[in-house]
Design a protein around this motif. Structure first.
Motif, PDB file in Angstrom:
ATOM      1  N   ALA A 109      91.552  17.933 101.139  1.00 32.21           N
ATOM      2  CA  ALA A 109      92.758  18.057 100.310  1.00 32.21           C
ATOM      3  C   ALA A 109      92.434  18.496  98.883  1.00 32.21           C
ATOM      4  O   ALA A 109      93.261  19.147  98.229  1.00 32.21           O
ATOM      5  CB  ALA A 109      93.525  16.737 100.303  1.00 32.21           C
ATOM      6  N   ASP A 110      91.254  18.146  98.387  1.00 36.15           N
ATOM      7  CA  ASP A 110      90.915  18.500  97.003  1.00 36.15           C
ATOM      8  C   ASP A 110      90.040  19.755  96.912  1.00 36.15           C
ATOM      9  O   ASP A 110      89.536  20.088  95.837  1.00 36.15           O
ATOM     10  CB  ASP A 110      90.225  17.335  96.294  1.00 36.15           C
ATOM     11  CG  ASP A 110      88.928  16.897  96.989  1.00 36.15           C
ATOM     12  OD1 ASP A 110      88.670  17.362  98.135  1.00 36.15           O
ATOM     13  OD2 ASP A 110      88.187  16.094  96.402  1.00 36.15           O
ATOM     14  N   ASP A 111      89.870  20.480  98.014  1.00 39.84           N
ATOM     15  CA  ASP A 111      89.058  21.697  97.997  1.00 39.84           C
ATOM     16  C   ASP A 111      89.772  22.817  97.250  1.00 39.84           C
ATOM     17  O   ASP A 111      90.980  23.018  97.407  1.00 39.84           O
ATOM     18  CB  ASP A 111      88.765  22.171  99.427  1.00 39.84           C
ATOM     19  CG  ASP A 111      87.621  21.419 100.084  1.00 39.84           C
ATOM     20  OD1 ASP A 111      86.863  20.745  99.368  1.00 39.84           O
ATOM     21  OD2 ASP A 111      87.498  21.505 101.326  1.00 39.84           O
ATOM     22  N   ARG A 112      89.007  23.556  96.482  1.00 39.28           N
ATOM     23  CA  ARG A 112      89.480  24.798  95.867  1.00 39.28           C
ATOM     24  C   ARG A 112      89.036  25.935  96.774  1.00 39.28           C
ATOM     25  O   ARG A 112      87.840  26.143  96.973  1.00 39.28           O
ATOM     26  CB  ARG A 112      88.883  24.945  94.463  1.00 39.28           C
ATOM     27  CG  ARG A 112      89.454  26.123  93.670  1.00 39.28           C
ATOM     28  CD  ARG A 112      88.890  26.131  92.254  1.00 39.28           C
ATOM     29  NE  ARG A 112      89.659  27.012  91.391  1.00 39.28           N
ATOM     30  CZ  ARG A 112      89.138  28.007  90.674  1.00 39.28           C
ATOM     31  NH1 ARG A 112      87.835  28.250  90.729  1.00 39.28           N
ATOM     32  NH2 ARG A 112      89.897  28.747  89.903  1.00 39.28           N
ATOM     33  N   VAL A 113      90.001  26.665  97.343  1.00 36.01           N
ATOM     34  CA  VAL A 113      89.708  27.632  98.396  1.00 36.01           C
ATOM     35  C   VAL A 113      90.115  29.032  97.959  1.00 36.01           C
ATOM     36  O   VAL A 113      91.220  29.243  97.446  1.00 36.01           O
ATOM     37  CB  VAL A 113      90.444  27.259  99.700  1.00 36.01           C
ATOM     38  CG1 VAL A 113      90.104  28.266 100.799  1.00 36.01           C
ATOM     39  CG2 VAL A 113      90.068  25.849 100.148  1.00 36.01           C
ATOM     40  N   LEU A 114      89.224  29.991  98.201  1.00 38.51           N
ATOM     41  CA  LEU A 114      89.500  31.402  97.945  1.00 38.51           C
ATOM     42  C   LEU A 114      89.764  32.102  99.267  1.00 38.51           C
ATOM     43  O   LEU A 114      88.987  31.978 100.217  1.00 38.51           O
ATOM     44  CB  LEU A 114      88.301  32.051  97.248  1.00 38.51           C
ATOM     45  CG  LEU A 114      88.381  33.575  97.030  1.00 38.51           C
ATOM     46  CD1 LEU A 114      89.540  33.942  96.107  1.00 38.51           C
ATOM     47  CD2 LEU A 114      87.058  34.103  96.467  1.00 38.51           C
ATOM     48  N   ASP A 115      90.866  32.852  99.326  1.00 38.96           N
ATOM     49  CA  ASP A 115      91.233  33.659 100.494  1.00 38.96           C
ATOM     50  C   ASP A 115      90.984  35.121 100.142  1.00 38.96           C
ATOM     51  O   ASP A 115      91.769  35.743  99.427  1.00 38.96           O
ATOM     52  CB  ASP A 115      92.707  33.413 100.840  1.00 38.96           C
ATOM     53  CG  ASP A 115      93.168  34.161 102.084  1.00 38.96           C
ATOM     54  OD1 ASP A 115      92.326  34.826 102.727  1.00 38.96           O
ATOM     55  OD2 ASP A 115      94.372  34.077 102.405  1.00 38.96           O
ATOM     56  N   VAL A 116      89.886  35.676 100.634  1.00 44.96           N
ATOM     57  CA  VAL A 116      89.484  37.051 100.323  1.00 44.96           C
ATOM     58  C   VAL A 116      90.106  37.999 101.354  1.00 44.96           C
ATOM     59  O   VAL A 116      89.903  37.836 102.549  1.00 44.96           O
ATOM     60  CB  VAL A 116      87.954  37.206 100.318  1.00 44.96           C
ATOM     61  CG1 VAL A 116      87.569  38.662 100.076  1.00 44.96           C
ATOM     62  CG2 VAL A 116      87.329  36.318  99.257  1.00 44.96           C
ATOM     63  N   GLY A 117      90.846  38.984 100.849  1.00 42.63           N
ATOM     64  CA  GLY A 117      91.589  39.857 101.748  1.00 42.63           C
ATOM     65  C   GLY A 117      92.832  39.155 102.236  1.00 42.63           C
ATOM     66  O   GLY A 117      93.178  39.227 103.411  1.00 42.63           O
ATOM     67  N   CYS A 118      93.521  38.486 101.319  1.00 40.15           N
ATOM     68  CA  CYS A 118      94.650  37.628 101.693  1.00 40.15           C
ATOM     69  C   CYS A 118      95.824  38.411 102.273  1.00 40.15           C
ATOM     70  O   CYS A 118      96.649  37.855 102.999  1.00 40.15           O
ATOM     71  CB  CYS A 118      95.112  36.809 100.499  1.00 40.15           C
ATOM     72  SG  CYS A 118      95.732  37.787  99.099  1.00 40.15           S
ATOM     73  N   GLY A 119      95.913  39.713 101.953  1.00 40.91           N
ATOM     74  CA  GLY A 119      96.975  40.535 102.511  1.00 40.91           C
ATOM     75  C   GLY A 119      98.354  39.990 102.247  1.00 40.91           C
ATOM     76  O   GLY A 119      98.689  39.606 101.122  1.00 40.91           O
ATOM     77  N   THR A 120      99.168  39.889 103.284  1.00 38.56           N
ATOM     78  CA  THR A 120     100.545  39.421 103.144  1.00 38.56           C
ATOM     79  C   THR A 120     100.647  37.902 103.077  1.00 38.56           C
ATOM     80  O   THR A 120     101.737  37.363 102.930  1.00 38.56           O
ATOM     81  CB  THR A 120     101.404  39.925 104.310  1.00 38.56           C
ATOM     82  OG1 THR A 120     100.936  39.348 105.526  1.00 38.56           O
ATOM     83  CG2 THR A 120     101.364  41.449 104.416  1.00 38.56           C
ATOM     84  N   GLY A 121      99.525  37.216 103.229  1.00 38.51           N
ATOM     85  CA  GLY A 121      99.519  35.760 103.069  1.00 38.51           C
ATOM     86  C   GLY A 121      99.605  34.964 104.353  1.00 38.51           C
ATOM     87  O   GLY A 121      99.893  33.761 104.314  1.00 38.51           O
TER      88      GLY A 121
END
Length: 235
Positions: free
Chosen positions: A45-57
């Protein structure tokens, strides 16, 4: 190199694909497949997450089920506009326009890095994976979903002409060369006869492991005479 392993071509491609992407994507990379990958990734729950190539989500939406600290990056303005319509520009997700091979973040900035449906466009996938390792904290994990290499020789030639397709052994090689450890691969498929996805989860070495991992992977790279695979995409 496939035609879409050129960043300008990929941007143009997504200018038009963005209009129908969410309708097409549901038959290839489904919600059930995404949810299985999310379970394997074990986001806290406390993770900071990067979505690379997130596109339309599409993946971003799944990540938000686990943590409120999600950051999305993509090279396509048209794809990101679809994501803005879902999440706002700075409301639930912080968005960035940028390149997977040159991530605009400090070292050790994220607890986890996710990327689905992007690696196939990266001209230099090992460079991008090395960037993932740079921005994820020591001991942090990354997850990458890409297209599994087809079995049929005709489809193989077609795939090679378009973008990066790769098998488990090539995924292992790329992640090892980028310095990751504890690498695991999962083959996912919506239904028999549909395109397969290869989902790889790996861990960045902890601080006390890093030097040994770098030395081992450098030695492996010296022994490998095959040229690096190349792919295209920005996140």
């Amino acid at each position: 190199m496939g035609v879409l392993e050129d960043k300008a071509n990929a941007r143009l491609f997504y200018k038009y694909l963005s209009k129908v992407y969410d309708r097409i994507n549901q038959f290839i990379w489904t919600e059930a497949m995404r949810d299985d990958a999310l379970e394997w990734f074990a986001i806290e729950a406390d993770d900071r997450v990067l979505d690379v190539g997130c596109g339309t989500g599409f993946a971003t939406e799944g990540l938000l089920q686990y943590t409120d600290d999600v950051h999305g990056l993509d090279q396509s303005r048209h794809q990101m506009e679809k994501a803005f319509a879902k999440f706002g520009t700075r409301d639930r997700v912080r968005f960035y326009r940028g390149d997977a091979e040159r991530l605009p973040f400090a070292d050790d900035a994220f607890d986890k890095v996710w990327s689905s449906g992007s690696i196939e466009y990266w001209p230099n996938p090992v460079d991008a994976l090395a960037e993932f390792r740079r921005v994820v904290k020591p001991g942090g994990r990354v997850l990458v979903v890409g297209p599994d290499y087809p079995d049929n020789p005709l489809f193989q030639r077609l795939a090679d002409a378009i973008m990066l397709f790769y098998d488990e052994s090539e995924a292992q090689r790329m992640f090892e060369k980028a310095g990751f450890v504890d690498i695991e691969h999962h083959i996912q498929q919506n239904a028999p006869g549909t395109p397969r996805a290869i989902t790889t989860i790996a861990r960045a070495p902890a601080a006390d492991e890093a030097d040994g991992a770098v030395a081992a992977n450098a030695a492996a790279g010296d022994a490998d005479d095959a040229p690096d695979s190349e792919v295209d995409a920005e996140a």
